[in-house]
Scaffold this motif. Structure first.
Motif, PDB file in Angstrom:
ATOM      1  N   LEU A  94      -2.190   3.465   0.908  1.00  0.00           N
ATOM      2  CA  LEU A  94      -1.560   2.526   1.835  1.00  0.00           C
ATOM      3  C   LEU A  94      -0.502   1.686   1.128  1.00  0.00           C
ATOM      4  CD1 LEU A  94      -4.654   1.294   3.873  1.00  0.00           C
ATOM      5  CD2 LEU A  94      -2.973   3.039   4.519  1.00  0.00           C
ATOM      6  N   LYS A  95      -0.774   1.294  -0.119  1.00  0.00           N
ATOM      7  CA  LYS A  95       0.210   0.530  -0.882  1.00  0.00           C
ATOM      8  C   LYS A  95       1.446   1.377  -1.150  1.00  0.00           C
ATOM      9  CE  LYS A  95       1.004  -1.760  -5.316  1.00  0.00           C
ATOM     10  NZ  LYS A  95       0.427  -2.164  -6.623  1.00  0.00           N
ATOM     11  N   PRO A 175       0.744  21.690   2.223  1.00  0.00           N
ATOM     12  CA  PRO A 175       0.422  20.736   3.288  1.00  0.00           C
ATOM     13  C   PRO A 175       1.325  19.505   3.236  1.00  0.00           C
ATOM     14  CG  PRO A 175      -1.571  21.497   2.199  1.00  0.00           C
ATOM     15  CD  PRO A 175      -0.428  21.990   1.371  1.00  0.00           C
ATOM     16  N   SER A 176       1.728  19.038   4.401  1.00  0.00           N
ATOM     17  CA  SER A 176       2.470  17.785   4.503  1.00  0.00           C
ATOM     18  C   SER A 176       1.483  16.621   4.441  1.00  0.00           C
ATOM     19  CB  SER A 176       3.242  17.727   5.821  1.00  0.00           C
ATOM     20  OG  SER A 176       2.329  17.575   6.906  1.00  0.00           O
ATOM     21  N   ILE A 177       2.009  15.422   4.418  1.00  0.00           N
ATOM     22  CA  ILE A 177       1.116  14.261   4.380  1.00  0.00           C
ATOM     23  C   ILE A 177       0.298  14.170   5.676  1.00  0.00           C
ATOM     24  CG2 ILE A 177       2.808  12.609   5.315  1.00  0.00           C
ATOM     25  CD1 ILE A 177       1.637  10.587   3.225  1.00  0.00           C
ATOM     26  N   TYR A 178       0.873  14.632   6.781  1.00  0.00           N
ATOM     27  CA  TYR A 178       0.125  14.610   8.040  1.00  0.00           C
ATOM     28  C   TYR A 178      -0.964  15.673   8.049  1.00  0.00           C
ATOM     29  CZ  TYR A 178      -0.731  13.965  13.046  1.00  0.00           C
ATOM     30  OH  TYR A 178      -1.312  13.692  14.263  1.00  0.00           O
ATOM     31  N   PRO A 222     -11.742   1.236  15.940  1.00  0.00           N
ATOM     32  CA  PRO A 222     -11.133   1.049  14.623  1.00  0.00           C
ATOM     33  C   PRO A 222     -12.081   0.489  13.570  1.00  0.00           C
ATOM     34  CG  PRO A 222     -10.319  -0.590  16.181  1.00  0.00           C
ATOM     35  CD  PRO A 222     -11.095   0.410  16.970  1.00  0.00           C
ATOM     36  N   GLN A 223     -13.094  -0.248  13.980  1.00  0.00           N
ATOM     37  CA  GLN A 223     -14.036  -0.796  12.999  1.00  0.00           C
ATOM     38  C   GLN A 223     -14.814   0.311  12.292  1.00  0.00           C
ATOM     39  OE1 GLN A 223     -16.365  -3.712  15.146  1.00  0.00           O
ATOM     40  NE2 GLN A 223     -14.974  -5.358  14.542  1.00  0.00           N
ATOM     41  N   THR A 224     -15.183   1.337  13.038  1.00  0.00           N
ATOM     42  CA  THR A 224     -15.913   2.456  12.443  1.00  0.00           C
ATOM     43  C   THR A 224     -15.001   3.317  11.584  1.00  0.00           C
ATOM     44  OG1 THR A 224     -17.462   2.515  14.293  1.00  0.00           O
ATOM     45  CG2 THR A 224     -17.287   4.515  12.946  1.00  0.00           C
ATOM     46  N   TYR A 225     -13.770   3.471  12.025  1.00  0.00           N
ATOM     47  CA  TYR A 225     -12.831   4.362  11.329  1.00  0.00           C
ATOM     48  C   TYR A 225     -11.653   3.567  10.757  1.00  0.00           C
ATOM     49  CZ  TYR A 225     -15.355   7.851  14.102  1.00  0.00           C
ATOM     50  OH  TYR A 225     -16.325   8.635  14.673  1.00  0.00           O
ATOM     51  N   TRP A 226     -11.966   2.415  10.173  1.00  0.00           N
ATOM     52  CA  TRP A 226     -10.903   1.492   9.788  1.00  0.00           C
ATOM     53  C   TRP A 226      -9.877   2.114   8.842  1.00  0.00           C
ATOM     54  CZ3 TRP A 226      -8.559  -2.462  11.612  1.00  0.00           C
ATOM     55  CH2 TRP A 226      -7.733  -3.231  10.790  1.00  0.00           C
ATOM     56  N   ASP A 227     -10.319   2.866   7.837  1.00  0.00           N
ATOM     57  CA  ASP A 227      -9.361   3.421   6.878  1.00  0.00           C
ATOM     58  C   ASP A 227      -8.464   4.470   7.529  1.00  0.00           C
ATOM     59  OD1 ASP A 227     -11.528   5.130   7.162  1.00  0.00           O
ATOM     60  OD2 ASP A 227     -11.362   5.930   5.121  1.00  0.00           O
ATOM     61  N   LEU A 228      -9.017   5.272   8.437  1.00  0.00           N
ATOM     62  CA  LEU A 228      -8.203   6.258   9.147  1.00  0.00           C
ATOM     63  C   LEU A 228      -7.237   5.564  10.107  1.00  0.00           C
ATOM     64  CD1 LEU A 228     -10.894   8.972   9.985  1.00  0.00           C
ATOM     65  CD2 LEU A 228      -9.169   9.037   8.175  1.00  0.00           C
ATOM     66  N   TYR A 229      -7.696   4.507  10.713  1.00  0.00           N
ATOM     67  CA  TYR A 229      -6.858   3.719  11.622  1.00  0.00           C
ATOM     68  C   TYR A 229      -5.671   3.121  10.864  1.00  0.00           C
ATOM     69  CZ  TYR A 229      -5.695  -0.080  14.905  1.00  0.00           C
ATOM     70  OH  TYR A 229      -5.049  -0.941  15.758  1.00  0.00           O
ATOM     71  N   GLU A 230      -5.946   2.525   9.711  1.00  0.00           N
ATOM     72  CA  GLU A 230      -4.869   1.947   8.893  1.00  0.00           C
ATOM     73  C   GLU A 230      -3.904   3.024   8.407  1.00  0.00           C
ATOM     74  OE1 GLU A 230      -5.588  -2.049   6.576  1.00  0.00           O
ATOM     75  OE2 GLU A 230      -6.939  -0.487   5.848  1.00  0.00           O
ATOM     76  N   LYS A 234       0.096   3.256   9.205  1.00  0.00           N
ATOM     77  CA  LYS A 234       1.066   3.281   8.105  1.00  0.00           C
ATOM     78  C   LYS A 234       1.961   4.510   8.215  1.00  0.00           C
ATOM     79  CE  LYS A 234       1.107   0.483   5.679  1.00  0.00           C
ATOM     80  NZ  LYS A 234       1.870  -0.790   5.761  1.00  0.00           N
ATOM     81  N   LEU A 235       1.385   5.642   8.592  1.00  0.00           N
ATOM     82  CA  LEU A 235       2.194   6.839   8.796  1.00  0.00           C
ATOM     83  C   LEU A 235       3.209   6.619   9.916  1.00  0.00           C
ATOM     84  CD1 LEU A 235      -0.473   9.685   8.505  1.00  0.00           C
ATOM     85  CD2 LEU A 235       1.366   9.170   6.888  1.00  0.00           C
ATOM     86  N   LEU A 236       2.793   5.906  10.946  1.00  0.00           N
ATOM     87  CA  LEU A 236       3.716   5.627  12.043  1.00  0.00           C
ATOM     88  C   LEU A 236       4.839   4.700  11.579  1.00  0.00           C
ATOM     89  CD1 LEU A 236       3.342   6.855  14.862  1.00  0.00           C
ATOM     90  CD2 LEU A 236       2.852   4.572  15.688  1.00  0.00           C
TER      91      LEU A 236
END
Length: 291
Positions: A94-95, A175-178, A222-230, A234-236
């Motif tokens: 993320l950084k 593979p791409s980042i997505y 998002p609380q359950t999947y917080w890291d995927l949500y973030e 960030k990708l967006l």
């Protein structure tokens, strides 16, 4: 008198007592690196070599040199983030992606400087670089490939340079980042079809309803999947800034050469208008509509 900065020593040299005095700065670089040495500024400035005597050719070269340096940083940060994502690590990337976004902002702002060049200014040196074009930027193409915007035909301008063509071809087939983000979804138990996980990597991704449902699960909890949500947000951010860069590129071209053909052989503004419709992370945009 030595003044406020210091006083004379017995040897006649000034001993500086003022901690803020400029005399305290290092001045002898015969045995160590100076600022210019470390950054190899002589080499950097030597690369700035206009072909004509036109005043604005300096501007043109400067903006493109600076843009290439930012692109190289973006490539480095994307690769580092992708390596971590491939290993299942989601926080540190993320950084790196934030740094990508900030660098993209600098790239976009560079068009504002270039827009100070009028059509008449440009025509004074346009003939000098022939068929050279930003379309041939290997660094830009690498960024596109890493983000998933892929077409094999885009490798052709680099066939004369195996050192550029080889790495680009490898990125085209990796593979791409997505793709790595979708792999993480699957590893967390969220449905991602095999045909998506094993798709033809040389093609751009297309919206898949099952993948969309998995992202909807993430966004609804998002609380359950917080890291995927973030990670998704960030990708967006990255694609949002990529779109802004492409739009500013288009408007810069339109106000400089109108709808003349580009120097690289494309239709110019027409080609750039077409690429504005490219969507890199389709499900992440569609999820807004479906929530």
């Amino acid at each position: 008198m030595a003044g406020r900065a210091g006083r004379q020593t017995r040897s006649g040299r000034q001993r500086v007592t003022d901690q803020n005095a400029p005399e305290r700065a290092y001045t002898d670089f015969s045995q160590s690196l100076s600022y210019g040495d470390y950054l190899r500024l002589d080499t950097l400035k030597a690369a700035h070599h206009p072909i004509t005597g036109a005043h604005d050719e300096h501007l043109f070269i400067t903006v493109h040199h600076v843009s290439e340096v930012w692109l190289e940083l973006i490539v480095r940060e994307l690769r580092a983030a992708m390596t971590l994502l491939e290993g299942g690590i989601t926080d540190a990337p993320l950084k790196m992606l934030t740094r990508v976004v900030r660098a993209q902002e600098q790239l976009t702002n560079a068009w504002e400087v270039l827009k100070t060049m009028t059509p008449a200014d440009y025509l004074q040196f346009r003939h000098a670089f022939g068929q050279a074009s930003g379309f041939q930027s290997a660094s830009y193409r690498t960024v596109e490939f890493l983000l998933g915007n892929r077409r094999a035909v885009l490798l052709r301008p680099h066939e004369h340079r195996p050192d550029l063509h080889g790495p680009l071809e490898a990125d085209l087939n990796a593979p791409s980042i997505y793709d790595l983000a979708l792999k993480l979804l699957a590893e967390r138990g969220l449905p991602v079809p095999d045909e998506i996980l094993n798709r033809d990597l040389t093609q751009r991704p297309e919206l898949n309803e099952t993948v969309l449902e998995s992202w909807l699960t993430v966004y609804r909890d998002p609380q359950t999947y917080w890291d995927l949500y973030e990670l998704a947000e960030k990708l967006l951010d990255v694609e949002d800034n990529f779109r802004r860069w492409r739009f500013n590129h288009l408007t810069t071209v339109e106000r400089t050469i109108g709808f003349k053909a580009g120097s690289g052989g494309t239709s110019g503004a027409g080609y750039l208008r077409g690429v504005l419709s490219v969507v890199l992370f389709p499900e992440l945009w569609e999820v807004r509509t479906r929530l």
